[in-house]
Design a protein around this motif. Sequence first.
Motif, PDB file in Angstrom:
ATOM      1  N   ARG A   3       0.865  -1.186   0.000  1.00 20.90           N
ATOM      2  CA  ARG A   3       0.000   0.000   0.000  1.00 20.90           C
ATOM      3  C   ARG A   3       0.900   1.235   0.000  1.00 20.90           C
ATOM      4  N   PHE A   5       0.965   5.580   0.097  1.00 25.44           N
ATOM      5  CA  PHE A   5       0.242   6.764   0.550  1.00 25.44           C
ATOM      6  C   PHE A   5       0.809   7.989  -0.157  1.00 25.44           C
ATOM      7  N   PHE A   6      -0.074   8.851  -0.648  1.00 32.76           N
ATOM      8  CA  PHE A   6       0.315  10.017  -1.436  1.00 32.76           C
ATOM      9  C   PHE A   6      -0.030  11.286  -0.656  1.00 32.76           C
ATOM     10  N   HIS A   7       0.930  11.782   0.101  1.00 33.77           N
ATOM     11  CA  HIS A   7       0.735  12.982   0.923  1.00 33.77           C
ATOM     12  C   HIS A   7       1.144  14.205   0.108  1.00 33.77           C
ATOM     13  N   THR A   8       0.266  15.199   0.044  1.00 36.94           N
ATOM     14  CA  THR A   8       0.520  16.400  -0.746  1.00 36.94           C
ATOM     15  C   THR A   8       1.061  17.501   0.155  1.00 36.94           C
ATOM     16  N   VAL A  16      -2.793  14.914   4.136  1.00 38.14           N
ATOM     17  CA  VAL A  16      -2.435  13.523   4.384  1.00 38.14           C
ATOM     18  C   VAL A  16      -3.401  12.589   3.659  1.00 38.14           C
ATOM     19  N   ASP A  17      -2.845  11.555   3.068  1.00 41.80           N
ATOM     20  CA  ASP A  17      -3.619  10.497   2.430  1.00 41.80           C
ATOM     21  C   ASP A  17      -3.780   9.374   3.464  1.00 41.80           C
ATOM     22  N   GLU A  19      -5.788   6.719   3.515  1.00 40.00           N
ATOM     23  CA  GLU A  19      -6.158   5.387   3.032  1.00 40.00           C
ATOM     24  C   GLU A  19      -5.108   4.752   2.135  1.00 40.00           C
ATOM     25  N   GLY A  20      -4.442   5.537   1.314  1.00 40.16           N
ATOM     26  CA  GLY A  20      -3.465   4.992   0.383  1.00 40.16           C
ATOM     27  C   GLY A  20      -4.113   4.134  -0.694  1.00 40.16           C
ATOM     28  N   ARG A  21      -3.237   3.500  -1.482  1.00 43.30           N
ATOM     29  CA  ARG A  21      -3.705   2.634  -2.571  1.00 43.30           C
ATOM     30  C   ARG A  21      -2.816   1.413  -2.642  1.00 43.30           C
ATOM     31  N   LEU A  36      -2.106  11.506 -10.408  1.00 36.66           N
ATOM     32  CA  LEU A  36      -2.638  12.352  -9.335  1.00 36.66           C
ATOM     33  C   LEU A  36      -2.149  13.789  -9.474  1.00 36.66           C
ATOM     34  N   LEU A  55       4.299  15.685  -4.036  1.00 38.28           N
ATOM     35  CA  LEU A  55       3.710  14.486  -3.457  1.00 38.28           C
ATOM     36  C   LEU A  55       4.820  13.693  -2.781  1.00 38.28           C
TER      37      LEU A  55
END
Length: 90
Positions: A3, A5-8, A16-17, A19-21, A36, A55
């Motif tokens: 998983r 996580f894409f934090h901007t 903050v992300d 959930e993530g992917r 994204l 990101l």
Amino acid sequence: MPRYFFHTHIGEDVIVDPEGRELDDPDAAYEAAKVLALQLLQGADADPELLKAVLFVSDDAQELVMEFPLTESLAAELVSEPETDNETRH
């Protein structure tokens, strides 16, 4: 499957992300970051701060996998596929 996580990060602000992917690997995370970033920039309209945004992609262990400046997605879009025929174009 890992998983990501894409934090901007926009200046001092962080979105903050939570959930993530789930993605196959860091290469898939790079491609997801590129998409994204393009989506964020398309919605930017008159917010020039997004041109400075980055990101930060981390994994399940919160280890940093990559930093992806949003503007890098613009450079990736400008690179076109090479011509496949042997015809010279001017």
